[in-house]
Enzyme design. Structure first.
Site, PDB file in Angstrom:
ATOM      1  N   GLU A  79      26.715  47.424  32.139  1.00  0.00           N
ATOM      2  CA  GLU A  79      25.383  47.564  32.643  1.00  0.00           C
ATOM      3  C   GLU A  79      24.393  48.758  32.119  1.00  0.00           C
ATOM      4  O   GLU A  79      24.874  49.850  32.451  1.00  0.00           O
ATOM      5  CB  GLU A  79      25.512  47.646  34.148  1.00  0.00           C
ATOM      6  CG  GLU A  79      25.982  46.406  34.937  1.00  0.00           C
ATOM      7  CD  GLU A  79      25.187  45.336  34.870  1.00  0.00           C
ATOM      8  OE1 GLU A  79      23.882  45.311  35.007  1.00  0.00           O
ATOM      9  OE2 GLU A  79      25.454  44.237  35.346  1.00  0.00           O
ATOM     10  N   CYS A 123      17.207  52.242  35.956  1.00  0.00           N
ATOM     11  CA  CYS A 123      17.545  51.516  34.609  1.00  0.00           C
ATOM     12  C   CYS A 123      16.525  50.592  34.306  1.00  0.00           C
ATOM     13  O   CYS A 123      15.988  50.136  33.170  1.00  0.00           O
ATOM     14  CB  CYS A 123      18.850  51.075  34.799  1.00  0.00           C
ATOM     15  SG  CYS A 123      19.051  50.059  36.218  1.00  0.00           S
TER      16      CYS A 123
HETATM   17  P1  NAD Z   1      26.389  59.237  33.551  1.00  0.00           P
HETATM   18  O1  NAD Z   1      25.978  60.498  32.588  1.00  0.00           O
HETATM   19  O2  NAD Z   1      26.395  59.554  35.022  1.00  0.00           O
HETATM   20  O3  NAD Z   1      27.544  58.555  32.710  1.00  0.00           O
HETATM   21  C1  NAD Z   1      28.007  57.406  33.422  1.00  0.00           C
HETATM   22  C2  NAD Z   1      29.235  57.283  33.773  1.00  0.00           C
HETATM   23  O4  NAD Z   1      30.112  57.463  32.186  1.00  0.00           O
HETATM   24  C3  NAD Z   1      29.905  58.848  34.411  1.00  0.00           C
HETATM   25  O5  NAD Z   1      30.592  58.257  35.220  1.00  0.00           O
HETATM   26  C4  NAD Z   1      30.393  59.648  33.400  1.00  0.00           C
HETATM   27  O6  NAD Z   1      31.373  60.316  33.875  1.00  0.00           O
HETATM   28  C5  NAD Z   1      30.944  58.719  32.343  1.00  0.00           C
HETATM   29  N1  NAD Z   1      31.171  59.077  31.049  1.00  0.00           N
HETATM   30  C6  NAD Z   1      30.148  59.921  30.335  1.00  0.00           C
HETATM   31  N2  NAD Z   1      30.642  60.250  29.212  1.00  0.00           N
HETATM   32  C7  NAD Z   1      31.738  59.584  29.103  1.00  0.00           C
HETATM   33  C8  NAD Z   1      32.736  59.652  28.049  1.00  0.00           C
HETATM   34  N3  NAD Z   1      32.430  60.392  26.565  1.00  0.00           N
HETATM   35  N4  NAD Z   1      33.629  58.858  27.880  1.00  0.00           N
HETATM   36  C9  NAD Z   1      33.946  58.374  29.040  1.00  0.00           C
HETATM   37  N5  NAD Z   1      33.288  58.323  30.358  1.00  0.00           N
HETATM   38  C10 NAD Z   1      32.144  59.143  30.255  1.00  0.00           C
HETATM   39  O7  NAD Z   1      24.985  58.285  33.234  1.00  0.00           O
HETATM   40  P2  NAD Z   1      23.937  57.951  32.171  1.00  0.00           P
HETATM   41  O8  NAD Z   1      24.870  57.222  31.179  1.00  0.00           O
HETATM   42  O9  NAD Z   1      23.291  59.157  31.903  1.00  0.00           O
HETATM   43  O10 NAD Z   1      23.322  57.050  32.929  1.00  0.00           O
HETATM   44  C11 NAD Z   1      21.893  56.806  32.416  1.00  0.00           C
HETATM   45  C12 NAD Z   1      21.932  55.304  31.610  1.00  0.00           C
HETATM   46  O11 NAD Z   1      22.745  54.366  32.432  1.00  0.00           O
HETATM   47  C13 NAD Z   1      20.376  54.908  31.334  1.00  0.00           C
HETATM   48  O12 NAD Z   1      20.495  54.363  30.226  1.00  0.00           O
HETATM   49  C14 NAD Z   1      20.175  53.740  32.304  1.00  0.00           C
HETATM   50  O13 NAD Z   1      19.248  52.872  31.904  1.00  0.00           O
HETATM   51  C15 NAD Z   1      21.697  53.075  32.418  1.00  0.00           C
HETATM   52  N6  NAD Z   1      21.650  52.490  33.823  1.00  0.00           N
HETATM   53  C16 NAD Z   1      21.833  51.282  33.920  1.00  0.00           C
HETATM   54  C17 NAD Z   1      21.992  50.581  35.067  1.00  0.00           C
HETATM   55  C18 NAD Z   1      22.176  49.130  35.121  1.00  0.00           C
HETATM   56  O14 NAD Z   1      22.604  48.541  36.125  1.00  0.00           O
HETATM   57  N7  NAD Z   1      22.136  48.394  34.063  1.00  0.00           N
HETATM   58  C19 NAD Z   1      21.629  51.435  36.275  1.00  0.00           C
HETATM   59  C20 NAD Z   1      21.792  52.715  35.995  1.00  0.00           C
HETATM   60  C21 NAD Z   1      21.729  53.111  34.888  1.00  0.00           C
END
Ligand code: NAD
Length: 464
Positions: A240, A274
């Site tokens: 997602e 998102c």
């Molecule tokens: P985040 O930084 O919280 O990362 C998400 C998860 O990935 C966390 O649990 C984190 O610990 C893990 N993570 C981070 N780096 C990692 C790595 N190198 N290896 C393994 N795991 C790792 O969140 P984010 O990515 O900044 O979230 C924002 C993004 O998510 C935006 O692009 C947003 O659009 C998208 N998003 C999508 C939805 C959806 O439902 N489609 C919902 C919310 C956010």
């Protein structure tokens, strides 16, 4: 808030092994067994512990109780992590998840009924059906922006489908992560659900294990890491993801109404959603005409000084704050622009006359900045969308059925919504998910059950 640092003493293999034992152990430890109920015993001997509809319903009901018992603790955690006001936090996180639970509980028995399948004449006499069975042990990795909803809504699907689950909340929402780690094992079957807190090292350790499904919400860079880690185990993955969700503004639409709905969708959670409208592709004169309506809608919603509005959130951390304030020069400011690094406040901001190559148009904004990009006509708007990654959501405000028809036929996106940004994700009857760069797979309601189940084909033909 700076990310927490962790030392990794997580034994990820032990966590997953424990849950896998629960999944594969016959249910002789169940209360039904202990009470010696023969009918239950007969069923349970031949089924897995988490498979029974009673276990699933029990877990969902317990999750419901957790959310209502600890509503105030959870609201406090969300306020601490993201400055979320109580009304918005309840509606988009707790209330949302309760609705997903209730929707599932109301329909679960129906969804779990075997579905008869038609057979071709050459196979007759015979009967056929499909049966949904759990996958096993699944991993849910959640992001920080809706740290409760995006950890628990997938968990609802995982439990409804009869799986064991590891939940990995986001380290960038530490208060909510801690609350989930404290509360989930108290309310749910702790042999079947584990919470692992932590950042990259802990997630990496988890990803080295074999899961039967990985459900990841977050950005595409980490999405690729998840997919790569899943490949050696042939683990199916739901991603997602996000990206830039455009809004097409068509001449002839009610601009005041459109502006109010744009402001509501865009500035929810300070733009850190998102499916937030990322930018407006304003056709012809609508580019100039919408400006005063957007300014009025911001004032109407958040008052003259949004810094004092109870229901206006804050940017998650300084890194994102700095990233966002660097985008403020990308156009002419219609309203907003004020910011304060000490409180991570960034006012709801509308930028006009934004060029397609402006910095704000390069990446998903994920913050309270709404650029207006003028385009001459619908052809140009459609071309603009199609030259870029397929969005998670495409929105349009239009009074024209022809415009609707063309957007549907000539573009692709996770969802297409006319007249009301963001709302489609609150309808559990609609699948929620992306396409291309915005993700793969879908969930909510029955789609979650499908995601976390295997649909097994069963054919039964008499020998004579
Ligand atoms: P985040 O930084 O919280 O990362 C998400 C998860 O990935 C966390 O649990 C984190 O610990 C893990 N993570 C981070 N780096 C990692 C790595 N190198 N290896 C393994 N795991 C790792 O969140 P984010 O990515 O900044 O979230 C924002 C993004 O998510 C935006 O692009 C947003 O659009 C998208 N998003 C999508 C939805 C959806 O439902 N489609 C919902 C919310 C956010």
């Amino acid at each position: 808030m700076a990310p927490q640092t962790h030392t990794t003493d997580l034994d990820a293999a032990a966590v997953v092994d424990r849950l896998r034992r629960t999944f594969t152990t016959h249910r002789t430890t169940s209360p039904e067994w202990r009470r010696g109920q023969l009918a239950a015993l007969r069923t349970l001997l031949t089924t897995h512990r988490t498979t029974s509809p009673e276990w699933r319903r029990g877990q969902l009901a317990a999750l419901r109780t957790l959310l209502t018992d600890h509503r105030d603790d959870l609201l406090a955690a969300l306020a601490e992590d993201l400055g979320k006001g109580p009304e918005e936090a309840y509606r988009t996180e707790i209330g949302f998840t309760l609705h997903e639970i209730d929707h599932t509980l109301d329909r679960l028995d129906d969804w779990l009924e075997p579905r008869p399948a038609e057979l071709p004449e050459r196979l007759l006499p015979a009967t056929a059906r499909t049966v949904r069975e759990p996958l096993g042990v699944v991993l849910v990795i959640a992001p920080w922006n809706y740290p409760l909803q995006l950890a628990l809504a997938p968990l609802v699907g995982a439990l409804a489908a009869g799986n064991c689950a590891v939940v990995k909340p986001s380290e960038l929402a530490p208060a909510t992560s801690a609350a989930l780690a404290r509360l989930l094992p108290r309310y749910l079957d702790s042999d079947a659900v584990a919470v692992v807190e932590g950042a990259v090292p802990e997630t990496t350790a988890l990803l080295a294990q074999r899961f039967d499904h990985i459900f990841y919400t977050g950005n595409g860079t980490v999405g690729r890491i998840v997919l790569t880690a899943a490949a050696p185990h042939l683990t199916p993955v739901t991603l997602e993801l996000g990206g830039k969700s455009p809004v097409v503004l068509d001449p002839g639409t009610d601009l005041a109404a459109a502006a109010r709905r744009l402001v509501t969708g865009k500035f929810l959670n300070a733009g850190q959603t998102c499916v937030a409208p990322d930018y407006v592709l304003a056709i012809g004169d609508t580019a100039r005409e919408i400006e005063p309506h957007l300014a009025a809608a911001v004032r109407e919603t958040y008052g003259a000084d949004p810094a004092g509005a109870k229901e206006y959130g804050r940017i998650v951390n300084e890194r994102h704050f700095d990233r966002l304030t660097a985008l403020l020069d990308s156009g002419r400011t219609v309203i907003g622009g004020a910011h304060d690094r000490t409180t991570r406040y960034l006012a709801p901001t509308v930028l006009a006359d934004v060029a397609p190559d402006a910095p704000v148009m390069q990446e998903e904004i994920f913050g309270p900045i709404l650029p207006i990009v003028p385009v001459p006509d619908l052809d140009a708007a459609i071309a603009f969308i199609n030259e870029r990654d397929k969005p998670l959501a495409l929105y349009a405000f239009t009074a024209s059925e022809d415009t609707k028809r063309r957007l549907l036929a000539e573009t692709s996106s996770g969802a297409l919504t006319f007249g009301l940004p963001v709302a489609h994700l609150t309808a559990p009857e609609l699948p929620f998910g992306g396409v291309g760069e915005s993700g793969m797979g879908r969930y909510h309601g029955e789609y979650s059950l499908d995601t976390f189940s295997h649909t097994r084909a069963v054919l039964d033909k008499p020998l004579v």
